[in-house]
Design a protein around this motif. Structure first.
Motif, PDB file in Angstrom:
ATOM      1  N   CYS A  47       0.796  -1.324   0.101  1.00  0.00           N
ATOM      2  CA  CYS A  47      -0.026   0.017  -0.160  1.00  0.00           C
ATOM      3  C   CYS A  47       0.834   1.157   0.082  1.00  0.00           C
ATOM      4  CB  CYS A  47      -1.062  -0.009   1.164  1.00  0.00           C
ATOM      5  SG  CYS A  47      -2.110  -1.338   1.098  1.00  0.00           S
ATOM      6  N   SER A  48       1.957   1.329   0.710  1.00  0.00           N
ATOM      7  CA  SER A  48       2.833   2.457   0.779  1.00  0.00           C
ATOM      8  C   SER A  48       3.477   2.522  -0.435  1.00  0.00           C
ATOM      9  CB  SER A  48       3.827   2.153   1.846  1.00  0.00           C
ATOM     10  OG  SER A  48       4.866   3.201   1.773  1.00  0.00           O
ATOM     11  N   THR A  49       3.936   1.570  -1.355  1.00  0.00           N
ATOM     12  CA  THR A  49       4.525   1.707  -2.396  1.00  0.00           C
ATOM     13  C   THR A  49       3.430   2.219  -3.702  1.00  0.00           C
ATOM     14  OG1 THR A  49       6.106  -0.190  -1.756  1.00  0.00           O
ATOM     15  CG2 THR A  49       5.877   0.494  -4.302  1.00  0.00           C
ATOM     16  N   ALA A  50       2.156   1.708  -3.496  1.00  0.00           N
ATOM     17  CA  ALA A  50       1.250   2.220  -4.152  1.00  0.00           C
ATOM     18  C   ALA A  50       0.581   3.396  -4.263  1.00  0.00           C
ATOM     19  CB  ALA A  50       0.192   0.981  -4.485  1.00  0.00           C
ATOM     20  N   SER A  51       0.915   3.903  -2.968  1.00  0.00           N
ATOM     21  CA  SER A  51       0.090   5.212  -2.399  1.00  0.00           C
ATOM     22  C   SER A  51      -1.208   4.831  -2.388  1.00  0.00           C
ATOM     23  CB  SER A  51       0.290   6.293  -3.613  1.00  0.00           C
ATOM     24  OG  SER A  51       1.782   6.610  -3.543  1.00  0.00           O
ATOM     25  N   VAL A  52      -1.519   3.698  -1.830  1.00  0.00           N
ATOM     26  CA  VAL A  52      -3.092   3.438  -1.772  1.00  0.00           C
ATOM     27  C   VAL A  52      -3.408   3.171  -0.099  1.00  0.00           C
ATOM     28  CG1 VAL A  52      -4.676   1.428  -2.131  1.00  0.00           C
ATOM     29  CG2 VAL A  52      -3.154   2.213  -4.001  1.00  0.00           C
ATOM     30  N   SER A  53      -4.263   3.506   0.428  1.00  0.00           N
ATOM     31  CA  SER A  53      -4.637   3.203   1.916  1.00  0.00           C
ATOM     32  C   SER A  53      -5.107   1.599   1.901  1.00  0.00           C
ATOM     33  CB  SER A  53      -5.739   4.137   2.193  1.00  0.00           C
ATOM     34  OG  SER A  53      -7.068   3.859   1.677  1.00  0.00           O
ATOM     35  N   THR A  54      -4.864   1.046   3.148  1.00  0.00           N
ATOM     36  CA  THR A  54      -5.097  -0.203   3.528  1.00  0.00           C
ATOM     37  C   THR A  54      -6.781  -0.429   3.225  1.00  0.00           C
ATOM     38  OG1 THR A  54      -5.238   0.246   5.872  1.00  0.00           O
ATOM     39  CG2 THR A  54      -3.330  -0.845   4.799  1.00  0.00           C
ATOM     40  N   ARG A  55      -7.654   0.402   3.645  1.00  0.00           N
ATOM     41  CA  ARG A  55      -8.854   0.389   3.360  1.00  0.00           C
ATOM     42  C   ARG A  55      -9.217   0.363   1.911  1.00  0.00           C
ATOM     43  NH1 ARG A  55     -13.069   4.239   2.036  1.00  0.00           N
ATOM     44  NH2 ARG A  55     -11.674   5.949   1.750  1.00  0.00           N
ATOM     45  N   HIS A  56      -8.598   0.891   1.019  1.00  0.00           N
ATOM     46  CA  HIS A  56      -8.595   1.004  -0.588  1.00  0.00           C
ATOM     47  C   HIS A  56      -8.278  -0.250  -0.878  1.00  0.00           C
ATOM     48  CE1 HIS A  56      -9.586   5.548  -0.784  1.00  0.00           C
ATOM     49  NE2 HIS A  56     -10.438   4.975  -1.025  1.00  0.00           N
ATOM     50  N   PHE A  57      -7.075  -0.760  -0.477  1.00  0.00           N
ATOM     51  CA  PHE A  57      -6.592  -2.284  -0.572  1.00  0.00           C
ATOM     52  C   PHE A  57      -7.846  -3.322  -0.640  1.00  0.00           C
ATOM     53  CE2 PHE A  57      -5.013  -6.184   0.225  1.00  0.00           C
ATOM     54  CZ  PHE A  57      -3.943  -6.542  -0.815  1.00  0.00           C
ATOM     55  N   TYR A  58      -8.338  -3.213   0.774  1.00  0.00           N
ATOM     56  CA  TYR A  58      -9.459  -4.189   0.963  1.00  0.00           C
ATOM     57  C   TYR A  58     -10.717  -4.088   0.076  1.00  0.00           C
ATOM     58  CZ  TYR A  58      -6.456  -6.260   4.389  1.00  0.00           C
ATOM     59  OH  TYR A  58      -5.256  -6.970   5.061  1.00  0.00           O
ATOM     60  N   GLN A  59     -10.848  -3.036  -0.671  1.00  0.00           N
ATOM     61  CA  GLN A  59     -12.053  -2.760  -1.593  1.00  0.00           C
ATOM     62  C   GLN A  59     -11.784  -3.545  -2.704  1.00  0.00           C
ATOM     63  OE1 GLN A  59     -12.680   1.405  -1.934  1.00  0.00           O
ATOM     64  NE2 GLN A  59     -13.695   1.670   0.036  1.00  0.00           N
ATOM     65  N   GLN A  60     -10.436  -3.757  -3.103  1.00  0.00           N
ATOM     66  CA  GLN A  60      -9.989  -4.175  -4.255  1.00  0.00           C
ATOM     67  C   GLN A  60      -9.724  -6.132  -4.044  1.00  0.00           C
ATOM     68  OE1 GLN A  60      -9.511  -2.955  -7.199  1.00  0.00           O
ATOM     69  NE2 GLN A  60      -9.418  -0.850  -6.871  1.00  0.00           N
ATOM     70  N   PHE A  61      -9.022  -6.204  -2.944  1.00  0.00           N
ATOM     71  CA  PHE A  61      -8.691  -7.668  -2.823  1.00  0.00           C
ATOM     72  C   PHE A  61      -9.076  -7.991  -1.288  1.00  0.00           C
ATOM     73  CE2 PHE A  61      -5.738  -5.661  -5.751  1.00  0.00           C
ATOM     74  CZ  PHE A  61      -5.929  -6.442  -6.918  1.00  0.00           C
ATOM     75  N   SER A  62      -9.163  -9.118  -0.838  1.00  0.00           N
ATOM     76  CA  SER A  62      -9.439  -9.791   0.402  1.00  0.00           C
ATOM     77  C   SER A  62      -8.210 -10.002   1.006  1.00  0.00           C
ATOM     78  CB  SER A  62     -10.510 -10.835   0.318  1.00  0.00           C
ATOM     79  OG  SER A  62      -9.872 -12.081  -0.329  1.00  0.00           O
ATOM     80  N   CYS A  63      -7.223 -10.194   0.311  1.00  0.00           N
ATOM     81  CA  CYS A  63      -5.893 -10.482   1.008  1.00  0.00           C
ATOM     82  C   CYS A  63      -4.812 -10.516  -0.077  1.00  0.00           C
ATOM     83  CB  CYS A  63      -5.930 -12.206   1.430  1.00  0.00           C
ATOM     84  SG  CYS A  63      -6.371 -13.394   0.084  1.00  0.00           S
ATOM     85  N   LYS A  64      -3.594 -10.515   0.356  1.00  0.00           N
ATOM     86  CA  LYS A  64      -2.414 -10.618  -0.439  1.00  0.00           C
ATOM     87  C   LYS A  64      -2.154 -11.590  -1.628  1.00  0.00           C
ATOM     88  CE  LYS A  64       1.766 -11.601   1.083  1.00  0.00           C
ATOM     89  NZ  LYS A  64       3.071 -11.677   1.684  1.00  0.00           N
ATOM     90  N   GLU A  65      -2.865 -12.602  -1.164  1.00  0.00           N
ATOM     91  CA  GLU A  65      -2.899 -13.700  -2.349  1.00  0.00           C
ATOM     92  C   GLU A  65      -3.656 -13.586  -3.452  1.00  0.00           C
ATOM     93  OE1 GLU A  65      -5.024 -18.157  -2.193  1.00  0.00           O
ATOM     94  OE2 GLU A  65      -2.989 -18.001  -0.894  1.00  0.00           O
ATOM     95  N   ASP A  66      -4.809 -12.967  -3.216  1.00  0.00           N
ATOM     96  CA  ASP A  66      -5.880 -12.330  -4.306  1.00  0.00           C
ATOM     97  C   ASP A  66      -4.977 -11.277  -5.163  1.00  0.00           C
ATOM     98  OD1 ASP A  66      -7.832 -13.769  -3.424  1.00  0.00           O
ATOM     99  OD2 ASP A  66      -8.917 -11.935  -2.601  1.00  0.00           O
ATOM    100  N   LEU A  67      -4.167 -10.514  -4.669  1.00  0.00           N
ATOM    101  CA  LEU A  67      -3.457  -9.621  -5.579  1.00  0.00           C
ATOM    102  C   LEU A  67      -2.222 -10.320  -6.443  1.00  0.00           C
ATOM    103  CD1 LEU A  67      -2.331  -7.124  -6.738  1.00  0.00           C
ATOM    104  CD2 LEU A  67      -0.999  -6.587  -4.388  1.00  0.00           C
ATOM    105  N   LEU A  68      -1.617 -11.216  -5.618  1.00  0.00           N
ATOM    106  CA  LEU A  68      -0.960 -12.275  -6.444  1.00  0.00           C
ATOM    107  C   LEU A  68      -1.485 -12.897  -7.620  1.00  0.00           C
ATOM    108  CD1 LEU A  68       1.964 -13.662  -6.906  1.00  0.00           C
ATOM    109  CD2 LEU A  68       1.156 -15.385  -5.345  1.00  0.00           C
ATOM    110  N   LEU A  69      -2.828 -13.371  -7.430  1.00  0.00           N
ATOM    111  CA  LEU A  69      -3.455 -14.068  -8.630  1.00  0.00           C
ATOM    112  C   LEU A  69      -3.970 -13.199  -9.513  1.00  0.00           C
ATOM    113  CD1 LEU A  69      -5.825 -16.646  -6.340  1.00  0.00           C
ATOM    114  CD2 LEU A  69      -4.095 -17.277  -7.829  1.00  0.00           C
TER     115      LEU A  69
END
Length: 213
Positions: A47-69
């Protein structure tokens, strides 16, 4: 009844902002997973690298594995599309040339960026049963494509009938093992040399003809 238009911030709609966050998270995942490894990277760092809040991360993905997929899906979709374009462009060529061009189309964008190669051939392995299933599904798609192209070559009288499923699986396994080993070497050879070697192997396996490696 008159509807109120969606509010725009910085000239972007909510959908455009969400898409921008997705692209930044993918870019961060490519860089961090491809440089430091999937297991070593936290959601906070992504999130820090992408300049995205953790709240917005979890709006996109349920977990880190989802982002990998999601990232792996984007990488494999690009590779499959490149192979499709190659086969369409070489439709009237000899099978050997079609095969060589298709394998290069598959390998070149992956080998061009070591981060992409690391994710596609190293980091994706053994993460979880769900991730492994997606990897196997993509392999099955490529194997089916190779089987189909081999059958077409037989119908055109270019090569003798062979067990193309077995050969496609052997080629897929060889590419995975060789690129995995290439990625983990502290001093890697050139990507172009590796590409040439794997293309020669593909022609040899699928036609039975000797090819210099």
């Amino acid at each position: 009844m008159e509807t109120t238009p969606a509010r725009r911030y910085g000239g972007q709609s909510a959908e455009e902002r969400d898409h921008g966050r997705l692209l930044r998270l993918r870019a961060a995942a490519l860089d961090l997973f491809g440089t430091h490894g999937y297991q070593a990277v936290s959601i906070d760092r992504l999130c820090s690298t992408a300049s995205v809040s953790t709240r917005h991360f979890y709006q996109q993905f349920s977990c880190k594995e989802d982002l990998l997929l999601d990232l792996y899906g984007a990488i494999t979709a690009e590779a499959y599309e490149a192979v499709g374009h190659s086969l369409a462009a070489t439709g009237d060529d000899d099978f050997r040339r079609r095969l060589d061009a298709a394998v290069r189309a598959y390998l070149r964008p992956v080998l061009a960026d070591p981060r992409t190669a690391r994710i596609a051939f190293v980091e994706i392995v053994g993460v979880s049963p769900r991730v492994e299933q997606q990897r196997l599904d993509f392999r099955a798609t490529i194997v089916a494509l190779v089987e189909d192209e081999g059958g077409r070559a037989v119908d055109r009288g270019e090569i003798a009938p062979r067990d193309f499923r077995f050969l496609a699986l052997a080629l897929s396994g060889a590419i995975n093992v060789v690129v995995h080993d290439w990625m983990r070497r502290p001093r890697r050879g050139s990507a172009r040399r590796l590409e040439d070697q794997l293309c020669a192997l593909a022609v040899h396996l699928m036609t039975g003809e000797a090819a210099p490696v």
